[in-house]
Design a protein around this motif. Sequence first.
Motif, short mmCIF file in Angstrom:
data_model
loop_
_atom_site.label_atom_id
_atom_site.label_comp_id
_atom_site.label_asym_id
_atom_site.label_seq_id
_atom_site.Cartn_x
_atom_site.Cartn_y
_atom_site.Cartn_z
N ALA A 40 28.92 32.84 38.95
CA ALA A 40 29.46 33.91 39.78
C ALA A 40 28.96 35.25 39.25
N VAL A 41 28.84 36.23 40.17
CA VAL A 41 28.47 37.59 39.80
C VAL A 41 29.52 38.51 40.41
N SER A 42 30.01 39.46 39.63
CA SER A 42 31.06 40.36 40.09
C SER A 42 30.53 41.43 41.02
N GLY A 43 31.45 42.15 41.60
CA GLY A 43 31.13 43.35 42.35
C GLY A 43 30.87 44.49 41.38
N PRO A 44 30.50 45.67 41.89
CA PRO A 44 30.19 46.79 41.00
C PRO A 44 31.45 47.45 40.45
N PHE A 45 31.37 47.93 39.19
CA PHE A 45 32.43 48.68 38.54
C PHE A 45 31.87 50.03 38.10
N GLU A 46 32.71 51.07 38.13
CA GLU A 46 32.28 52.41 37.77
C GLU A 46 32.09 52.60 36.27
N ASP A 47 32.96 51.96 35.45
CA ASP A 47 32.89 52.15 34.00
C ASP A 47 33.23 50.86 33.28
N LYS A 48 33.09 50.87 31.95
CA LYS A 48 33.33 49.66 31.16
C LYS A 48 34.81 49.27 31.14
N ALA A 49 35.71 50.24 31.21
CA ALA A 49 37.15 49.92 31.23
C ALA A 49 37.49 49.11 32.48
N ALA A 50 36.95 49.51 33.62
CA ALA A 50 37.19 48.76 34.86
C ALA A 50 36.53 47.39 34.78
N LEU A 51 35.37 47.31 34.15
CA LEU A 51 34.68 46.04 33.97
C LEU A 51 35.54 45.09 33.14
N ALA A 52 36.09 45.58 32.03
CA ALA A 52 36.95 44.75 31.17
C ALA A 52 38.20 44.30 31.92
N ALA A 53 38.76 45.17 32.75
CA ALA A 53 39.94 44.79 33.55
C ALA A 53 39.57 43.71 34.56
N GLY A 54 38.38 43.79 35.14
CA GLY A 54 37.93 42.76 36.08
C GLY A 54 37.76 41.42 35.42
N ILE A 55 37.19 41.40 34.21
CA ILE A 55 37.03 40.14 33.48
C ILE A 55 38.39 39.56 33.13
N THR A 56 39.33 40.41 32.72
CA THR A 56 40.69 39.95 32.40
C THR A 56 41.35 39.34 33.64
#
Length: 116
Positions: free
Chosen positions: A28-44
């Motif tokens: 799977a590949v995620s959608g786009p995130f603005e910053d690393k904090a949002a990226l970490a929240a998406g992985i969680t």
Amino acid sequence: MAGKFEAFVDQDSFFRFRLLAPDGSVMAVSGPFEDKAALAAGITAVRECAGTGLVTDLCPAGAVARPAPAGAPVFAPAAAPADCEDRRTPAGHTFVLAKGPRRQGTKPRWTTAVAR
């Protein structure tokens, strides 16, 4: 061995992550995130929901017809017996989202105190 998440920056300068299978293939590949904090929240969020996620079947009831590759021999599929029918989901059945997180039925053994 479990799969793993791989964070990266795409060509549009957005943060994304991909979920890799144990053999290294992309699942799977995620959608786009603005910053690393949002990226970490998406992985969680994916880690929390992946094991308990419900499945919604949006596929057609029968087999999907695919064109045969050029030069491939054409085989006619065998006819299904008359008593066979699609029984995957009852007519009118819809999937319902969970109302909240699932609770554990009993306390884990390792948290109970043992009196001596």
